[in-house]
Design an enzyme around this catalytic site. Structure first.
Site, PDB file in Angstrom:
ATOM      1  N   ARG A  80      57.892  34.774  21.033  1.00 48.69           N
ATOM      2  CA  ARG A  80      56.441  34.991  20.997  1.00 48.69           C
ATOM      3  C   ARG A  80      55.740  33.637  20.926  1.00 48.69           C
ATOM      4  NH1 ARG A  80      54.490  35.704  16.140  1.00 48.69           N
ATOM      5  NH2 ARG A  80      55.824  37.465  15.618  1.00 48.69           N
ATOM      6  N   TYR A 126      31.447  37.990  33.655  1.00 48.60           N
ATOM      7  CA  TYR A 126      32.388  39.082  33.914  1.00 48.60           C
ATOM      8  C   TYR A 126      32.116  40.200  32.891  1.00 48.60           C
ATOM      9  CZ  TYR A 126      36.677  41.786  33.672  1.00 48.60           C
ATOM     10  OH  TYR A 126      37.565  42.828  33.623  1.00 48.60           O
ATOM     11  N   ASP A 179      34.695  29.032  31.710  1.00 44.87           N
ATOM     12  CA  ASP A 179      35.584  29.970  32.399  1.00 44.87           C
ATOM     13  C   ASP A 179      35.605  29.533  33.864  1.00 44.87           C
ATOM     14  OD1 ASP A 179      36.661  32.077  33.857  1.00 44.87           O
ATOM     15  OD2 ASP A 179      35.795  33.638  32.594  1.00 44.87           O
ATOM     16  N   LYS A 181      44.053  35.660  38.762  1.00 44.06           N
ATOM     17  CA  LYS A 181      43.294  35.518  39.992  1.00 44.06           C
ATOM     18  C   LYS A 181      43.909  34.443  40.901  1.00 44.06           C
ATOM     19  CE  LYS A 181      41.045  38.812  38.216  1.00 44.06           C
ATOM     20  NZ  LYS A 181      40.663  38.624  36.865  1.00 44.06           N
TER      21      LYS A 181
HETATM   22  O1  P1T Z   1      41.632  40.480  33.896  1.00 41.58           O
HETATM   23  P1  P1T Z   1      41.956  39.325  32.983  1.00 41.58           P
HETATM   24  O2  P1T Z   1      43.120  38.519  33.428  1.00 41.58           O
HETATM   25  O3  P1T Z   1      42.055  39.746  31.537  1.00 41.58           O
HETATM   26  O4  P1T Z   1      40.711  38.286  33.083  1.00 41.58           O
HETATM   27  C1  P1T Z   1      39.419  38.589  32.654  1.00 41.58           C
HETATM   28  C2  P1T Z   1      38.402  37.780  33.402  1.00 41.58           C
HETATM   29  C3  P1T Z   1      37.846  36.663  32.805  1.00 41.58           C
HETATM   30  N1  P1T Z   1      36.938  35.879  33.442  1.00 41.58           N
HETATM   31  C4  P1T Z   1      36.530  36.167  34.693  1.00 41.58           C
HETATM   32  C5  P1T Z   1      35.520  35.297  35.354  1.00 41.58           C
HETATM   33  C6  P1T Z   1      37.052  37.283  35.358  1.00 41.58           C
HETATM   34  O5  P1T Z   1      36.633  37.524  36.607  1.00 41.58           O
HETATM   35  C7  P1T Z   1      38.002  38.126  34.701  1.00 41.58           C
HETATM   36  C8  P1T Z   1      38.556  39.352  35.347  1.00 41.58           C
HETATM   37  N2  P1T Z   1      37.803  39.809  36.427  1.00 41.58           N
HETATM   38  C9  P1T Z   1      38.078  40.903  37.195  1.00 41.58           C
HETATM   39  C10 P1T Z   1      39.113  41.723  36.982  1.00 41.58           C
HETATM   40  C11 P1T Z   1      37.145  41.134  38.311  1.00 41.58           C
HETATM   41  O6  P1T Z   1      37.459  41.889  39.250  1.00 41.58           O
HETATM   42  O7  P1T Z   1      36.067  40.527  38.291  1.00 41.58           O
END
Ligand code: P1T
Length: 381
Positions: free
Chosen positions: A48, A100, A172, A197
């Site tokens: 972990r 987001y 971010d 992403k």
């Molecule tokens: O989905 P996750 O890996 O937990 O990430 C969250 C997140 C954080 N910051 C931004 C700018 C994001 O776009 C996202 C996740 N966004 C999507 C799933 C979307 O389709 O916009």
């Protein structure tokens, strides 16, 4: 020697496995590590806290963001959660009014309950932040380009304001990826990524990451990382290490295709607004030009006089673009923010940020551009 981006994407943090010479970092699929005597081990005790496959990825990610340290989390939200856990009741956060939906939801529905106050502010002019700073302000959280209307926030200006008041400044960087923008070089304290992403790039992993230089900040976040436990497994770490090896090649193609799609949409008679930071008339385009190396493959648009039913029909009529949440993978996606990724934001707040019912968001993939444009043409017909 300071290597360039593509070389770092392929090699940083990775060296041939000393026991076999394997060029790829092994997937250390183990939960624990044997100790010679209590506390005597080779740097790894329990997975972990630390796993060698994850360490290789963290070192690679730190190199890509020109940071000393990186920590990987089991999702982007896991990474955001760890940053929010630096705060205590009474603390205040200044953030953008176009975020987001999941980040907005975590701030308003989880951490607001712990006595933390969030200000959602128009960051078109970074000086706006000044109006919300008081002695309780502990964090400035910025997305740029924003999800989904691609607003550009001046990272250097925010960093100056944050530094003057000793406030931790987080960017971010998910939409830009480290290929297009390095916020730490511009004065940010922490860079956050949804690794899910562009970094992962192949729509097969959920992961998040934080990168930083400051040792104290790193130690506090590493403590939360291990104590709270939102850490990713070795298989996912391996998949991202593999995905990152083509990040520079994929990003070039995303930018090229994004540019062609943005211009196609702007010239289409049925299309109303197109949000893409590469257009000269895009708000803060000059700042985008300064802080980004290119403009990426994320585009949002509205169509003229479209009802929500018309918009749903359009969203479902693509053959190459798939209707799905997420972005940054090799395949092109289309998303309806108002009912999908940003559904948790109250309608009035959403609409203030431009997230109207007729808005659609494209994550332009790396397929052949002729096929993407033909798909857009037939869907909009
Ligand atoms: O989905 P996750 O890996 O937990 O990430 C969250 C997140 C954080 N910051 C931004 C700018 C994001 O776009 C996202 C996740 N966004 C999507 C799933 C979307 O389709 O916009």
């Amino acid at each position: 020697m300071a290597y360039k981006f593509g070389t770092k994407a392929i090699h940083a943090g990775q060296s041939p496995d000393p026991s076999t010479g394997a060029i790829m970092t092994p997937i250390f699929q183990t939960s624990t590590f044997v100790q010679a005597s209590p506390g005597k081990h080779q740097g790894y005790a329990y997975a972990r806290g630390k796993n060698p496959t994850r360490t290789a990825l963290e070192d690679c990610l730190a190199a890509l963001e020109n940071a000393k340290h990186a920590l990987c989390f089991s999702s982007g939200m896991g990474a955001t959660d760890a940053v929010a856990k630096l705060l205590k009741p009474g603390d205040e956060v200044i953030t953008g009014n176009d975020l987001y939906g999941g980040t907005y939801r975590m701030f308003t529905k989880v951490f607001a309950n712990y006595g933390i106050k969030f200000h959602f502010v128009d960051l078109h002019d970074a000086q706006n932040i000044q109006n919300y700073i008081n002695e309780n302000t502990k964090l400035i959280w910025v997305e740029t380009p924003t999800n989904p209307t691609m607003k550009i926030v001046d990272i250097t200006a925010c960093a100056k304001i944050a530094k003057a008041s000793k406030i931790t400044f987080v960017v971010d960087n998910t939409f830009a990826s480290p290929y297009l923008q390095n916020p730490i070089d511009l004065g940010a304290d922490i860079v956050m990524h949804s690794v899910t992403k562009y970094l992962g790039g192949h729509s097969d992993v959920i992961m998040g990451a934080l990168m930083m230089n400051d040792e104290t900040l790193y130690e506090r976040l590493a403590f939360i990382h291990n104590s709270c436990g939102a850490t990713p497994g070795p298989m996912d770490s391996f998949l991202v290490l593999r995905g990152i090896k083509t990040l520079h090649l994929r990003m070039k193609a995303h930018c090229e295709n994004g540019k062609a799609v943005a211009h196609f949409l702007r010239n289409h008679p049925k299309v109303d607004k197109v949000y893409w930071p590469g257009f000269e008339e895009h708000p803060n385009h000059d700042i985008a030009k300064k802080q980004m190396r290119d403009f990426g493959g994320m585009i949002s648009f509205t169509t003229k006089n479209a009802s929500i039913e018309d918009t749903f029909k359009l969203a479902s009529s693509f053959k190459v673009f798939s209707l799905a949440e997420s972005l940054g993978g090799v395949e092109s996606l289309i998303n309806h923010p108002a009912t999908m990724t940003h559904a948790s934001i109250p309608k009035a707040d959403r609409e203030t940020a431009g997230v109207v019912d007729s808005l659609l968001r494209l994550s332009v993939g790396v397929e052949d551009i002729e096929d993407l444009l033909e798909d857009l043409a037939q869907a909009l017909n």
